[in-house]
Enzyme design. Sequence first.
Site, PDB file in Angstrom:
ATOM      1  N   ARG A 173      44.124  48.481  34.431  1.00 46.68           N
ATOM      2  CA  ARG A 173      42.915  49.184  34.027  1.00 46.68           C
ATOM      3  C   ARG A 173      42.048  49.623  35.194  1.00 46.68           C
ATOM      4  NH1 ARG A 173      43.542  47.071  29.973  1.00 46.68           N
ATOM      5  NH2 ARG A 173      44.107  45.379  31.328  1.00 46.68           N
ATOM      6  N   THR A 174      41.695  48.682  36.032  1.00 52.26           N
ATOM      7  CA  THR A 174      40.696  49.010  37.042  1.00 52.26           C
ATOM      8  C   THR A 174      41.216  50.075  37.996  1.00 52.26           C
ATOM      9  OG1 THR A 174      39.840  46.783  36.829  1.00 52.26           O
ATOM     10  CG2 THR A 174      39.148  48.004  38.752  1.00 52.26           C
ATOM     11  N   LYS A 192      53.717  42.987  56.863  1.00 52.31           N
ATOM     12  CA  LYS A 192      54.137  42.924  58.273  1.00 52.31           C
ATOM     13  C   LYS A 192      53.162  42.078  59.082  1.00 52.31           C
ATOM     14  CE  LYS A 192      55.940  47.637  58.245  1.00 52.31           C
ATOM     15  NZ  LYS A 192      55.673  48.978  58.779  1.00 52.31           N
ATOM     16  N   ARG A 252      40.847  45.758  45.758  1.00 52.70           N
ATOM     17  CA  ARG A 252      40.908  44.455  45.080  1.00 52.70           C
ATOM     18  C   ARG A 252      41.725  43.521  45.953  1.00 52.70           C
ATOM     19  NH1 ARG A 252      42.293  43.462  38.848  1.00 52.70           N
ATOM     20  NH2 ARG A 252      40.154  44.224  38.775  1.00 52.70           N
ATOM     21  N   HIS A 312      32.893  41.445  40.749  1.00 58.61           N
ATOM     22  CA  HIS A 312      33.592  42.633  40.258  1.00 58.61           C
ATOM     23  C   HIS A 312      32.515  43.601  39.764  1.00 58.61           C
ATOM     24  CE1 HIS A 312      36.450  45.206  38.501  1.00 58.61           C
ATOM     25  NE2 HIS A 312      37.117  44.383  37.725  1.00 58.61           N
TER      26      HIS A 312
HETATM   27  C1  NCD Z   1      39.096  41.550  34.923  1.00 56.78           C
HETATM   28  C2  NCD Z   1      39.323  41.160  36.369  1.00 56.78           C
HETATM   29  O1  NCD Z   1      40.219  41.689  37.011  1.00 56.78           O
HETATM   30  O2  NCD Z   1      38.575  40.309  36.822  1.00 56.78           O
HETATM   31  N1  NCD Z   1      39.807  42.670  34.518  1.00 56.78           N
HETATM   32  C3  NCD Z   1      39.383  43.905  34.809  1.00 56.78           C
HETATM   33  O3  NCD Z   1      39.024  44.237  35.895  1.00 56.78           O
HETATM   34  N2  NCD Z   1      39.311  44.775  33.805  1.00 56.78           N
HETATM   35  C4  NCD Z   1      39.244  40.434  33.996  1.00 56.78           C
HETATM   36  C5  NCD Z   1      40.542  39.674  34.012  1.00 56.78           C
HETATM   37  O4  NCD Z   1      41.450  39.947  34.783  1.00 56.78           O
HETATM   38  O5  NCD Z   1      40.609  38.766  33.191  1.00 56.78           O
END
Ligand code: NCD
Length: 307
Positions: free
Chosen positions: A54-55, A83, A104, A132
């Site tokens: 999703r993100t 590496k 991320r 986040h």
């Molecule tokens: C969340 C995350 O990655 O922290 N998901 C997201 O970004 N939509 C929540 C999760 O992974 O549970």
Amino acid sequence: MLAGRHLLEPADLTVEEMEEIFSLAEKIIVDPSAFSEVCHGKILATLFFEPSTRTRLSFESAMLRLGGKTLGFAEASSSSATKGESLADTIRVVSSYTDIIAMRNPKEGAAVLASKYSSVPIINAGDGGHHHPTQTLTDLLTIRAYKGGFSGLTIGVCGDLKFGRTVHSLAKAMSRYPDNKFVLISPKELQIPEYITEQVFKKSGVEFVEEERLENVIGDLDVLYMTRVQKERFFNEQDYIRLKDSYILDKQKMKNAKPSMIVLHPLPRVNEISPEVDDDPRAAYFKQVKYGMFVRMALMAKLTGSI
Ligand code: NCD
């Protein structure tokens, strides 16, 4: 002035700057085609050292819808990290190729480190169990759409409050608005970290209660924020198995909730919301996904100085 800035945690934005982003997102929702060229010529890098569907796709879709382009990687194994390249070097290199970076990383503090070496804005798309912030912008835009604002709400957060970074960011952001109350629903082992209760809730005078049973409190809530037990952050598989199905929201529990309560979830969901709840008009979690894309469009348009 948002142009050129990093977004590492919710407190990097003032309440006024959040407002600026939400009102732009709302304009985009009304007329997306008016914004389809605002990032023309801009490139977004998505550096995902930890899996995401999703993100990452939400960021990419947002940039494409603004007329920009994207490049990046979806797992650490396809980057030079394998590496032995340091994060600092990866960021120095990628920021020479692009105009904005969404990253991320499983390590807490990785986004802060990246921001020290980047010549372009860094957006933290999740650093371990820490923060986040764009999920929080998503959550707040959804709350605003359903509730008209961010004050006077009783917010239940349920599930893995220890490792769930979306909860930590949401708690921080909502504590800046008046008259909200948090109901923290979790097993003892997955309670919210003390730094949130001490340095966020108590400092800002936010009332909170801790509770182990969702059934006992669901009737008091205006917002119910369900979360997944964060398997990848457990040290011990047995603990995960024991705790993973602690809370399952089903039709039966929804009967005791207010007609105006909304259910949010950052997704992915595992078992914590039964699919039978999906058709309930109070289930807002798939709408939340759309708000996430629009709010990322607004954020990137601002940080790249395109609007
Ligand atoms: C969340 C995350 O990655 O922290 N998901 C997201 O970004 N939509 C929540 C999760 O992974 O549970």
